[in-house]
Design a protein around this motif. Structure first.
Motif, PDB file in Angstrom:
ATOM      1  N   MET A  76       0.689  -1.080  -0.048  1.00 43.17           N
ATOM      2  CA  MET A  76       0.189  -0.047   0.188  1.00 43.17           C
ATOM      3  C   MET A  76       1.003   0.743  -0.308  1.00 43.17           C
ATOM      4  O   MET A  76       1.658   1.182   0.967  1.00 43.17           O
ATOM      5  CB  MET A  76      -1.159   0.177   1.214  1.00 43.17           C
ATOM      6  N   THR A  77       0.953   2.313  -1.171  1.00 43.09           N
ATOM      7  CA  THR A  77       1.209   2.977  -1.121  1.00 43.09           C
ATOM      8  C   THR A  77       0.319   4.465  -1.659  1.00 43.09           C
ATOM      9  O   THR A  77      -0.632   3.952  -2.346  1.00 43.09           O
ATOM     10  CB  THR A  77       2.170   3.154  -1.692  1.00 43.09           C
ATOM     11  N   TRP A  78       0.901   6.099  -1.478  1.00 43.81           N
ATOM     12  CA  TRP A  78      -0.876   6.722  -1.375  1.00 43.81           C
ATOM     13  C   TRP A  78      -0.515   6.509  -3.380  1.00 43.81           C
ATOM     14  O   TRP A  78      -1.577   6.689  -3.208  1.00 43.81           O
ATOM     15  CB  TRP A  78       0.313   7.683  -1.785  1.00 43.81           C
ATOM     16  N   ARG A  79       0.259   6.189  -3.891  1.00 40.25           N
ATOM     17  CA  ARG A  79       0.550   6.850  -5.764  1.00 40.25           C
ATOM     18  C   ARG A  79      -0.595   5.081  -5.813  1.00 40.25           C
ATOM     19  O   ARG A  79      -0.757   5.050  -7.184  1.00 40.25           O
ATOM     20  CB  ARG A  79       1.402   7.507  -5.824  1.00 40.25           C
ATOM     21  N   SER A  80      -0.295   4.222  -5.215  1.00 43.68           N
ATOM     22  CA  SER A  80      -0.650   3.198  -6.373  1.00 43.68           C
ATOM     23  C   SER A  80      -1.770   3.189  -6.028  1.00 43.68           C
ATOM     24  O   SER A  80      -2.810   1.951  -6.708  1.00 43.68           O
ATOM     25  CB  SER A  80       0.024   1.653  -4.965  1.00 43.68           C
ATOM     26  N   CYS A  81      -2.765   3.619  -5.317  1.00 45.76           N
ATOM     27  CA  CYS A  81      -4.228   3.181  -4.813  1.00 45.76           C
ATOM     28  C   CYS A  81      -4.792   5.102  -6.108  1.00 45.76           C
ATOM     29  O   CYS A  81      -4.574   6.092  -5.085  1.00 45.76           O
ATOM     30  CB  CYS A  81      -4.501   3.188  -3.554  1.00 45.76           C
ATOM     31  N   GLU A  82      -5.335   5.433  -6.529  1.00 53.58           N
ATOM     32  CA  GLU A  82      -6.006   5.557  -6.822  1.00 53.58           C
ATOM     33  C   GLU A  82      -7.370   6.311  -6.497  1.00 53.58           C
ATOM     34  O   GLU A  82      -8.314   5.041  -6.346  1.00 53.58           O
ATOM     35  CB  GLU A  82      -6.239   6.037  -8.050  1.00 53.58           C
ATOM     36  N   ILE A  83      -8.417   7.284  -6.181  1.00 53.30           N
ATOM     37  CA  ILE A  83      -9.715   7.759  -6.225  1.00 53.30           C
ATOM     38  C   ILE A  83      -9.952   8.069  -7.028  1.00 53.30           C
ATOM     39  O   ILE A  83      -9.804   9.692  -7.306  1.00 53.30           O
ATOM     40  CB  ILE A  83      -9.913   7.651  -4.306  1.00 53.30           C
ATOM     41  N   LEU A  84     -10.592   7.671  -8.187  1.00 52.72           N
ATOM     42  CA  LEU A  84     -11.270   8.572  -9.553  1.00 52.72           C
ATOM     43  C   LEU A  84     -12.682   8.504  -9.569  1.00 52.72           C
ATOM     44  O   LEU A  84     -13.256   8.458  -8.697  1.00 52.72           O
ATOM     45  CB  LEU A  84     -10.875   7.663 -10.804  1.00 52.72           C
ATOM     46  N   ILE A  93     -12.334   3.310  -6.262  1.00 51.85           N
ATOM     47  CA  ILE A  93     -10.978   2.933  -6.077  1.00 51.85           C
ATOM     48  C   ILE A  93     -10.242   2.594  -7.388  1.00 51.85           C
ATOM     49  O   ILE A  93     -10.857   0.712  -7.619  1.00 51.85           O
ATOM     50  CB  ILE A  93     -10.890   2.232  -4.923  1.00 51.85           C
ATOM     51  N   HIS A  94      -9.488   2.828  -7.709  1.00 48.85           N
ATOM     52  CA  HIS A  94      -7.987   2.203  -8.761  1.00 48.85           C
ATOM     53  C   HIS A  94      -6.726   1.705  -8.378  1.00 48.85           C
ATOM     54  O   HIS A  94      -6.184   2.757  -7.894  1.00 48.85           O
ATOM     55  CB  HIS A  94      -8.111   2.934 -10.076  1.00 48.85           C
ATOM     56  N   LEU A  95      -6.703   0.668  -8.366  1.00 45.95           N
ATOM     57  CA  LEU A  95      -5.358   0.397  -7.585  1.00 45.95           C
ATOM     58  C   LEU A  95      -4.013   0.084  -8.415  1.00 45.95           C
ATOM     59  O   LEU A  95      -4.574  -0.657 -10.314  1.00 45.95           O
ATOM     60  CB  LEU A  95      -5.368  -1.439  -7.141  1.00 45.95           C
ATOM     61  N   ASN A  96      -2.891   0.236  -8.685  1.00 48.19           N
ATOM     62  CA  ASN A  96      -1.785  -0.115  -9.875  1.00 48.19           C
ATOM     63  C   ASN A  96      -0.834  -0.742  -8.890  1.00 48.19           C
ATOM     64  O   ASN A  96      -0.677  -1.036  -7.221  1.00 48.19           O
ATOM     65  CB  ASN A  96      -1.427   1.456  -9.806  1.00 48.19           C
ATOM     66  N   GLY A  97       0.054  -1.364  -9.846  1.00 44.83           N
ATOM     67  CA  GLY A  97       0.654  -2.051  -9.284  1.00 44.83           C
ATOM     68  C   GLY A  97       0.901  -3.791  -8.457  1.00 44.83           C
ATOM     69  O   GLY A  97       0.022  -3.896  -8.549  1.00 44.83           O
ATOM     70  N   GLU A  98       1.844  -3.584  -7.719  1.00 47.62           N
ATOM     71  CA  GLU A  98       2.083  -4.609  -6.426  1.00 47.62           C
ATOM     72  C   GLU A  98       0.415  -4.872  -5.279  1.00 47.62           C
ATOM     73  O   GLU A  98       0.681  -5.657  -5.467  1.00 47.62           O
ATOM     74  CB  GLU A  98       3.377  -4.480  -5.752  1.00 47.62           C
ATOM     75  N   LEU A  99      -0.109  -3.219  -5.181  1.00 43.93           N
ATOM     76  CA  LEU A  99      -1.246  -3.616  -4.470  1.00 43.93           C
ATOM     77  C   LEU A  99      -2.158  -4.325  -4.921  1.00 43.93           C
ATOM     78  O   LEU A  99      -3.516  -5.002  -5.022  1.00 43.93           O
ATOM     79  CB  LEU A  99      -1.414  -1.891  -4.476  1.00 43.93           C
ATOM     80  N   ALA A 100      -2.421  -3.555  -6.103  1.00 51.15           N
ATOM     81  CA  ALA A 100      -3.558  -4.241  -7.846  1.00 51.15           C
ATOM     82  C   ALA A 100      -2.900  -5.800  -7.549  1.00 51.15           C
ATOM     83  O   ALA A 100      -4.223  -6.180  -7.479  1.00 51.15           O
ATOM     84  CB  ALA A 100      -3.250  -3.507  -8.591  1.00 51.15           C
ATOM     85  N   ALA A 101      -2.112  -6.478  -7.826  1.00 53.45           N
ATOM     86  CA  ALA A 101      -1.825  -7.294  -7.576  1.00 53.45           C
ATOM     87  C   ALA A 101      -2.048  -8.778  -6.839  1.00 53.45           C
ATOM     88  O   ALA A 101      -3.525  -9.328  -5.821  1.00 53.45           O
ATOM     89  CB  ALA A 101      -0.550  -8.040  -7.888  1.00 53.45           C
ATOM     90  N   TRP A 102      -1.644  -7.103  -5.007  1.00 57.73           N
ATOM     91  CA  TRP A 102      -1.997  -8.439  -4.132  1.00 57.73           C
ATOM     92  C   TRP A 102      -3.767  -8.163  -3.532  1.00 57.73           C
ATOM     93  O   TRP A 102      -4.492  -9.234  -3.259  1.00 57.73           O
ATOM     94  CB  TRP A 102      -1.585  -7.516  -2.964  1.00 57.73           C
ATOM     95  N   PHE A 103      -4.129  -7.144  -3.680  1.00 59.97           N
ATOM     96  CA  PHE A 103      -5.763  -7.244  -3.434  1.00 59.97           C
ATOM     97  C   PHE A 103      -6.547  -8.158  -5.099  1.00 59.97           C
ATOM     98  O   PHE A 103      -7.573  -9.412  -4.221  1.00 59.97           O
ATOM     99  CB  PHE A 103      -6.658  -5.889  -4.310  1.00 59.97           C
ATOM    100  N   ALA A 104      -6.466  -8.913  -6.070  1.00 64.00           N
ATOM    101  CA  ALA A 104      -6.960  -9.020  -7.039  1.00 64.00           C
ATOM    102  C   ALA A 104      -6.160 -11.107  -5.740  1.00 64.00           C
ATOM    103  O   ALA A 104      -7.244 -11.741  -6.258  1.00 64.00           O
ATOM    104  CB  ALA A 104      -5.809  -9.575  -8.019  1.00 64.00           C
ATOM    105  N   GLU A 105      -5.839 -10.895  -5.812  1.00 62.92           N
ATOM    106  CA  GLU A 105      -4.828 -12.459  -5.220  1.00 62.92           C
ATOM    107  C   GLU A 105      -5.617 -12.724  -4.155  1.00 62.92           C
ATOM    108  O   GLU A 105      -6.193 -13.924  -4.059  1.00 62.92           O
ATOM    109  CB  GLU A 105      -3.693 -12.412  -4.340  1.00 62.92           C
ATOM    110  N   ARG A 106      -6.643 -11.455  -3.855  1.00 62.25           N
ATOM    111  CA  ARG A 106      -7.511 -12.482  -1.927  1.00 62.25           C
ATOM    112  C   ARG A 106      -8.861 -11.582  -3.234  1.00 62.25           C
ATOM    113  O   ARG A 106      -9.747 -12.628  -2.016  1.00 62.25           O
ATOM    114  CB  ARG A 106      -7.164 -11.031  -1.428  1.00 62.25           C
ATOM    115  N   ARG A 107      -8.957 -12.304  -3.907  1.00 58.59           N
ATOM    116  CA  ARG A 107     -10.409 -11.901  -4.477  1.00 58.59           C
ATOM    117  C   ARG A 107     -11.350 -10.517  -3.802  1.00 58.59           C
ATOM    118  O   ARG A 107     -12.440 -11.376  -3.676  1.00 58.59           O
ATOM    119  CB  ARG A 107     -10.643 -13.024  -4.372  1.00 58.59           C
TER     120      ARG A 107
END
Length: 131
Positions: A76-84, A93-107
């Motif tokens: 979790m970083t400030w820029r890996s999480c965007e509120i659009l 909430i739109h996630l990027n990078g490692e955070l997006a992968a972490w979130f998707a793995e946990r469905r």
């Protein structure tokens, strides 16, 4: 099933003070690329609109980090999480990078609500499992 819930309240005056001291570098630390575009456009129209936007995004990211149980630590970083906002205005909430992968793995999936008044911005996030 609910995975986590997070809420945050942010004093907009504190955000204004930090922005005054650090300038755009503060916004660049907190906002992702698409958020920065919106922040710059809103700030150009009215400084108060840009400030409220920055404060609600700050608050929403804090609430999201609480809902996923991480706080502000990797991935979790400030820029890996965007509120659009979708075209109708609903925040998402739109996630990027490692955070997006972490979130998707946990469905997981997230829902966010933001609001602001003269002195405060607040956010509420619910994260659910897709099971």
């Amino acid at each position: 099933m609910i995975y986590g819930i997070g809420t945050d309240i942010c004093d907009i005056r504190r955000i204004a003070s930090t922005l005054e001291r650090r300038g755009e570098r503060f916004a660049q630390k907190v906002l992702g690329e698409r958020e920065l575009e919106v922040w710059r456009a809103r700030s150009a129209r009215a400084a108060s609109r840009g400030l409220a936007y920055l404060a609600t995004r700050f608050s929403a990211k804090e609430a999201f980090s609480k809902a996923i149980g991480m706080g502000m630590r990797m991935p979790m970083t400030w820029r890996s999480c965007e509120i659009l906002n979708v075209p109708g205005g609903k925040p998402v909430i739109h996630l990027n990078g490692e955070l997006a992968a972490w979130f998707a793995e946990r469905r997981l999936r997230a829902h966010v609500s933001v609001t602001d008044e003269t002195d405060y911005a607040t956010a509420f996030v619910v994260v659910e499992t897709n099971d």
